[in-house]
Design a protein around this motif. Sequence first.
Motif, PDB file in Angstrom:
ATOM      1  N   THR A 224      29.791  16.692  20.356  1.00  0.00           N
ATOM      2  CA  THR A 224      29.268  17.209  19.094  1.00  0.00           C
ATOM      3  C   THR A 224      29.561  16.231  17.969  1.00  0.00           C
ATOM      4  O   THR A 224      30.475  15.400  18.063  1.00  0.00           O
ATOM      5  CB  THR A 224      29.890  18.566  18.746  1.00  0.00           C
ATOM      6  N   ILE A 225      28.809  16.371  16.895  1.00  0.00           N
ATOM      7  CA  ILE A 225      29.097  15.576  15.694  1.00  0.00           C
ATOM      8  C   ILE A 225      30.484  15.918  15.167  1.00  0.00           C
ATOM      9  O   ILE A 225      31.242  15.022  14.755  1.00  0.00           O
ATOM     10  CB  ILE A 225      28.023  15.823  14.615  1.00  0.00           C
ATOM     11  N   THR A 230      35.978  14.142  13.919  1.00  0.00           N
ATOM     12  CA  THR A 230      37.426  14.355  14.070  1.00  0.00           C
ATOM     13  C   THR A 230      38.091  13.219  14.831  1.00  0.00           C
ATOM     14  O   THR A 230      39.120  12.681  14.407  1.00  0.00           O
ATOM     15  CB  THR A 230      37.687  15.689  14.800  1.00  0.00           C
ATOM     16  N   ASN A 231      37.488  12.823  15.948  1.00  0.00           N
ATOM     17  CA  ASN A 231      38.090  11.794  16.805  1.00  0.00           C
ATOM     18  C   ASN A 231      38.136  10.431  16.134  1.00  0.00           C
ATOM     19  O   ASN A 231      38.996   9.594  16.460  1.00  0.00           O
ATOM     20  CB  ASN A 231      37.320  11.687  18.117  1.00  0.00           C
ATOM     21  N   ASN A 232      37.236  10.187  15.207  1.00  0.00           N
ATOM     22  CA  ASN A 232      37.172   8.875  14.551  1.00  0.00           C
ATOM     23  C   ASN A 232      37.664   8.920  13.105  1.00  0.00           C
ATOM     24  O   ASN A 232      37.475   7.948  12.362  1.00  0.00           O
ATOM     25  CB  ASN A 232      35.735   8.345  14.607  1.00  0.00           C
ATOM     26  N   ASN A 257      31.003  22.304  11.006  1.00  0.00           N
ATOM     27  CA  ASN A 257      32.221  21.973  10.234  1.00  0.00           C
ATOM     28  C   ASN A 257      32.019  20.723   9.392  1.00  0.00           C
ATOM     29  O   ASN A 257      32.482  20.658   8.245  1.00  0.00           O
ATOM     30  CB  ASN A 257      33.408  21.789  11.172  1.00  0.00           C
ATOM     31  N   THR A 258      31.321  19.736   9.957  1.00  0.00           N
ATOM     32  CA  THR A 258      31.062  18.490   9.225  1.00  0.00           C
ATOM     33  C   THR A 258      30.193  18.746   8.001  1.00  0.00           C
ATOM     34  O   THR A 258      30.487  18.253   6.907  1.00  0.00           O
ATOM     35  CB  THR A 258      30.372  17.474  10.157  1.00  0.00           C
ATOM     36  N   ILE A 259      29.145  19.519   8.167  1.00  0.00           N
ATOM     37  CA  ILE A 259      28.244  19.804   7.045  1.00  0.00           C
ATOM     38  C   ILE A 259      28.965  20.606   5.966  1.00  0.00           C
ATOM     39  O   ILE A 259      28.837  20.321   4.767  1.00  0.00           O
ATOM     40  CB  ILE A 259      26.992  20.543   7.544  1.00  0.00           C
ATOM     41  N   LYS A 260      29.758  21.584   6.363  1.00  0.00           N
ATOM     42  CA  LYS A 260      30.451  22.436   5.396  1.00  0.00           C
ATOM     43  C   LYS A 260      31.555  21.683   4.651  1.00  0.00           C
ATOM     44  O   LYS A 260      31.754  21.886   3.456  1.00  0.00           O
ATOM     45  CB  LYS A 260      31.042  23.657   6.097  1.00  0.00           C
TER      46      LYS A 260
END
Length: 317
Positions: A224-225, A230-232, A257-260
């Motif tokens: 997932t994005i 998170t990993n990077n 989560n990324t968009i929010k």
Amino acid sequence: MKDVIELLKECRNTVKNKFTKEEIEQIEKNDNFIKAMIEEDNFNIFYNMLNENYSKILFKKIVKYRYMLSFYKGAFNNNKEKIKLSMKYGSINIFSWGFKRLLFALQKYKYPSEIENFLLFYIFGLKQYNVENIFEVKDDSIVFDIGAWKGDTAYFFSKRCNDNAKIYAFEPDKDAFDTLKLIKEKYKLNNVILENILFSIKSETVDFVSMTPDTPSVKMNAITIDEFVTNNNVERIDYLKMDVEGAEMDILKGSVNTIKSLRPSLAIAIYHGGELFMEDFYKVPVFIKKITENYEYYIRTFSPWGGETVLFCKPRK
């Protein structure tokens, strides 16, 4: 909502003298796009989301063309029929569009020869991802280019930015990724970061179907994005562009989560989905609105028949 109801009546009036009442009912019954239009909910939500009159005008034109296409299905794959239908109901003026395409053909030598001409026309000739005051990648932007293909958008974004920018170009297709690597090296796109990654709704092994003709599907590990971010340790994304041939909804569900949290400007293709395309048109915008209310919403289309229609989401200040 009055506007969508009136639009449906207008569409029906257009075909009532050419098709019987029974034929109209049958075609509407078998078309998911029209059924969703009749149900109104998603169409009403999307229409009311739009932040400007021009987007609302485009909305109506795109919907009417797609409605008419269900009655003239030959215009989906037949270019002659497509042009005829677009002359009557095109979402943008087909003559102006054709003239611009002709002019661009005289200038295509300026751009990478490794990339298909029709893509270059949309990206450079029509500036598909450079909409004034809505989506303008520049300076030291951090960009997620999801569905980078052979590098048309990565090249465009790279040239608009300085050396401090980071253009993450994500492309799972092996053949396209090989061309993407060539483009980066040949044209010295030093601010482009290449990622041969497949995004999806969750971490899983999937059968990836290439867009390259006659290429067999391959097993690929998707993530997932949200996981990639998170990993990077990605702490900022200014712009996120996504055109992934119908996988937009799944990838968006893995990026909530990324968009929010990072609130990037979004440019999401909404012209895919279904037998006659455009089922994402009324699904993707409503899904994004459910994620967050912190955006202004706009649409633009870059072909007379509604293809290359993009939803632009601009973070509210």
